[in-house]
Write a protein that holds these residues in place. Structure first.
Motif, mmCIF file in Angstrom:
data_model
loop_
_atom_site.group_PDB
_atom_site.id
_atom_site.type_symbol
_atom_site.label_atom_id
_atom_site.label_comp_id
_atom_site.label_asym_id
_atom_site.label_seq_id
_atom_site.Cartn_x
_atom_site.Cartn_y
_atom_site.Cartn_z
ATOM 1 N N ARG A 209 7.356 -6.084 -2.436
ATOM 2 C CA ARG A 209 8.084 -6.112 -3.714
ATOM 3 C C ARG A 209 7.248 -6.773 -4.808
ATOM 4 O O ARG A 209 7.321 -6.373 -5.979
ATOM 5 C CB ARG A 209 9.410 -6.852 -3.537
ATOM 6 N N TRP A 210 6.478 -7.787 -4.445
ATOM 7 C CA TRP A 210 5.636 -8.438 -5.454
ATOM 8 C C TRP A 210 4.565 -7.465 -5.963
ATOM 9 O O TRP A 210 4.319 -7.396 -7.171
ATOM 10 C CB TRP A 210 4.977 -9.669 -4.824
ATOM 11 N N VAL A 211 3.980 -6.726 -5.057
ATOM 12 C CA VAL A 211 2.991 -5.728 -5.477
ATOM 13 C C VAL A 211 3.647 -4.685 -6.378
ATOM 14 O O VAL A 211 3.117 -4.325 -7.439
ATOM 15 C CB VAL A 211 2.338 -5.065 -4.250
ATOM 16 N N GLY A 212 4.815 -4.191 -5.988
ATOM 17 C CA GLY A 212 5.499 -3.190 -6.797
ATOM 18 C C GLY A 212 5.886 -3.696 -8.163
ATOM 19 O O GLY A 212 5.922 -2.930 -9.139
ATOM 20 N N ALA A 213 6.159 -5.003 -8.271
ATOM 21 C CA ALA A 213 6.580 -5.580 -9.545
ATOM 22 C C ALA A 213 5.414 -5.954 -10.446
ATOM 23 O O ALA A 213 5.606 -6.136 -11.655
ATOM 24 C CB ALA A 213 7.448 -6.819 -9.300
ATOM 25 N N SER A 214 4.201 -6.073 -9.895
ATOM 26 C CA SER A 214 3.124 -6.642 -10.702
ATOM 27 C C SER A 214 1.868 -5.782 -10.814
ATOM 28 O O SER A 214 0.981 -6.110 -11.616
ATOM 29 C CB SER A 214 2.709 -8.010 -10.125
ATOM 30 N N VAL A 221 -0.594 0.586 -6.524
ATOM 31 C CA VAL A 221 0.455 -0.083 -5.750
ATOM 32 C C VAL A 221 0.350 0.312 -4.278
ATOM 33 O O VAL A 221 0.414 -0.539 -3.379
ATOM 34 C CB VAL A 221 1.847 0.265 -6.313
ATOM 35 N N VAL A 222 0.199 1.601 -4.023
ATOM 36 C CA VAL A 222 0.088 2.076 -2.646
ATOM 37 C C VAL A 222 -1.141 1.478 -1.967
ATOM 38 O O VAL A 222 -1.075 1.008 -0.814
ATOM 39 C CB VAL A 222 0.040 3.616 -2.622
ATOM 40 N N ALA A 223 -2.259 1.468 -2.673
ATOM 41 C CA ALA A 223 -3.495 0.953 -2.089
ATOM 42 C C ALA A 223 -3.380 -0.533 -1.745
ATOM 43 O O ALA A 223 -3.898 -0.978 -0.709
ATOM 44 C CB ALA A 223 -4.656 1.182 -3.051
ATOM 45 N N ALA A 224 -2.709 -1.312 -2.594
ATOM 46 C CA ALA A 224 -2.591 -2.749 -2.336
ATOM 47 C C ALA A 224 -1.539 -3.048 -1.276
ATOM 48 O O ALA A 224 -1.735 -3.909 -0.409
ATOM 49 C CB ALA A 224 -2.250 -3.478 -3.634
ATOM 50 N N ALA A 225 -0.405 -2.359 -1.318
ATOM 51 C CA ALA A 225 0.705 -2.692 -0.418
ATOM 52 C C ALA A 225 0.472 -2.235 1.007
ATOM 53 O O ALA A 225 0.957 -2.869 1.956
ATOM 54 C CB ALA A 225 2.001 -2.085 -0.958
ATOM 55 N N GLN A 226 -0.263 -1.150 1.198
ATOM 56 C CA GLN A 226 -0.442 -0.626 2.552
ATOM 57 C C GLN A 226 -1.220 -1.583 3.450
ATOM 58 O O GLN A 226 -1.181 -1.471 4.672
ATOM 59 C CB GLN A 226 -1.113 0.744 2.497
ATOM 60 N N THR A 227 -1.893 -2.560 2.859
ATOM 61 C CA THR A 227 -2.627 -3.544 3.664
ATOM 62 C C THR A 227 -1.696 -4.422 4.479
ATOM 63 O O THR A 227 -2.135 -5.035 5.454
ATOM 64 C CB THR A 227 -3.499 -4.440 2.762
ATOM 65 N N ALA A 228 -0.407 -4.505 4.089
ATOM 66 C CA ALA A 228 0.555 -5.338 4.810
ATOM 67 C C ALA A 228 1.503 -4.521 5.681
ATOM 68 O O ALA A 228 2.488 -5.056 6.194
ATOM 69 C CB ALA A 228 1.367 -6.187 3.822
#
Length: 375
Positions: A209-214, A221-228
Motif C-alpha cells: 500500500r505504501w508503494v501504491g500511495a507514493s 509501482v509493479v516493479a517496486a511492489a513485486q519485490t515483496a
C-alpha cells in the motif's frame, strides 16, 4: 456561333481537389516521419523491457526520446522533419493512452479498499498536489512546471502530466521537463523503496500500500511492489488505481481554473481596449477560447471505468487493451522525451531537482503515515 453539344462534351473538365482534403493529406504526410521515429523508439523500448523485465518500458521510452533529441545521428530528424509527428504523439496518443487506462480500474476495486483507505488515498493526493505546487511556486519555477510536477507526483506520473497539460495548454518544454523529472524519481523509487521496507517495520501488505500511495507510474509501482511478493503487489496495484481514478476530477478542476483565469484575462483586456478605443472596439474584441469543463478524453476515461465495472469484457480484450495502452503511452513519452532540451534544463536543473526531492519526501512521508493509520 453556339457550340454543339458534342464539342462541349469533348472539352475536358479539370477536377479541382477539395482544399480541405489536400490540407489534411499534407498534415498527415508531415506527421509520418515523426510517427515512424516514435514507432522505432517504442520497438527499442519494448526490446529493452523484454530483456530486462525489471526496467519499465515507459521509463525506457522517455530516456530514448531524450537521447534521440541530443545524439548527432538523430538530433536533426527529431528537431526538423520529425518534430510535428513527435509532438502529435506526445499529445494525441497520450490522450488515447489515458482513455484506455480506465480499463484497469473498476468501481468494485475502489469499494474493496474500504472507506478508510479511500480517504487515505485522497489525503495523500491532496497533500502531495498542493504541497508540491506551493513549493514549486516558492522556488520560482517558471511556467506550468509547478502544476505539472505536482500532478505527476500526486496521480500517475507522465500520464497525468500529459492529461493536465492538455487543458492548461502548457508549453511543450515545461511538459517534457516535468515528465523527465517525475520519471527519474519514479525509477529511483524502484530501487530505494524495497530497501526501506524492513527498516520501517512494514509488513508485505503495508509495504504494498505504501508503494501504491507514493510511486508515480503504474509500471514503476509493479516493479517496486513485486519485490515483496504477490500480496504486496495486489495491495499496491489497488491503491495505485485509486489514485488513477482521481485523475478525472483533478483534470476537471484544472479546466475550471483555466477557464476562470482566461475569463479574467479577457475581461481585463476588454476593459483596456474600451479605455483606449471606446465602447465599439471593446464590443468587437475577439472572444477568448475556453477549454471544456470536462475534456473529451477524460469522459472517455470514465466511460472505460464504467465498461470495466460491468465485468463483461473478456480477459483477452482487457489484455489487448492493456498492451495497446502501454504502446500508446510509450510512443507519447518518447515524443515528450524528444522535446527535452538538456542545456535549458541545466539552467533550472538545481531548482527542478530540489522540487523533485522535496515532493518525493512529501508523497512518501504522507503515504507512510496514511498506511500506518489505516492498516
Amino acid at each position: 456561333m453556339p457550340r454543339s453539344p458534342s464539342s462541349r462534351a469533348a472539352t475536358p473538365a479539370t477536377p479541382a481537389t477539395p482544399a480541405p482534403l489536400a490540407r489534411r493529406a499534407a498534415r498527415i504526410r508531415a506527421l509520418l516521419p515523426g510517427l515512424a521515429l516514435g514507432g522505432l523508439g517504442v520497438a527499442v523500448a519494448w526490446g529493452v523491457h523484454r530483456g530486462l523485465p525489471g526496467v519499465p518500458m515507459l521509463t525506457v521510452a522517455v530516456v530514448l526520446g531524450i537521447l534521440a533529441a541530443h545524439l548527432p545521428g538523430t538530433r536533426g530528424a527529431v528537431r526538423g522533419g520529425g518534430r510535428a509527428g513527435l509532438s502529435f504523439a506526445g499529445k494525441r496518443l497520450m490522450r488515447l493512452g489515458v482513455v484506455l487506462l480506465g480499463l484497469k480500474l473498476s468501481l468494485d476495486d475502489v469499494l474493496g479498499l474500504g472507506w478508510a483507505s479511500v480517504a487515505m488515498v485522497c489525503g495523500v493526493v491532496a497533500a502531495t498536489f498542493f504541497g508540491t505546487w506551493w513549493l514549486g511556486r516558492r522556488m520560482g519555477l517558471h511556467g506550468d512546471q509547478p502544476l505539472l510536477v505536482a500532478t505527476g507526483y500526486a496521480i500517475c506520473g507522465a500520464s497525468a502530466i500529459g492529461a493536465v497539460s492538455e487543458v492548461s495548454d502548457s508549453d511543450e518544454r515545461d511538459v517534457a521537463t516535468s515528465v523527465a523529472l517525475v520519471t527519474l524519481c519514479g525509477t529511483l523509487a524502484i530501487a530505494v523503496l524495497p530497501l526501506l521496507q524492513h527498516p520501517l517495520g512494514l509488513s508485505d501488505a503495508r509495504f504494498g500500500r505504501w508503494v501504491g500511495a507514493s510511486v508515480h507510474d503504474v509500471g514503476q509501482v509493479v516493479a517496486a511492489a513485486q519485490t515483496a511478493g504477490p500480496s504486496a503487489l495486489g495491495e499496491a496495484v489497488l491503491v495505485k488505481l485509486m489514485r488513477v481514478a482521481l485523475l478525472a476530477p483533478l483534470v476537471a478542476a484544472v479546466a475550471v481554473s483555466v477557464r476562470a483565469r482566461r475569463a479574467r484575462g479577457a475581461e481585463q483586456a476588454q476593459s483596456a481596449q474600451e479605455a483606449q478605443l471606446g465602447e465599439e472596439a471593446g464590443r468587437t474584441a475577439p472572444a477568448t477560447r475556453r477549454p471544456p469543463l470536462v475534456p473529451l478524453f477524460v469522459l472517455g476515461f470514465l466511460a472505460m471505468v464504467a465498461v470495466r465495472s460491468t465485468d463483461r469484457l473478456p480477459s483477452a480484450a482487457l489484455d489487448t487493451a492493456a498492451t495497446a495502452q502501454e504502446l500508446l503511452l510509450a510512443a507519447a513519452l518518447f515524443g515528450l522525451g524528444s522535446a527535452v532540451h538538456l542545456p535549458s534544463l541545466a539552467r533550472t536543473g538545481g531548482r527542478v531537482a530540489a522540487l523533485g526531492l522535496c515532493a518525493w519526501v512529501v508523497v512518501a512521508g504522507v503515504g507512510y503515515a496514511g498506511v500506518l493509520l489505516t492498516m
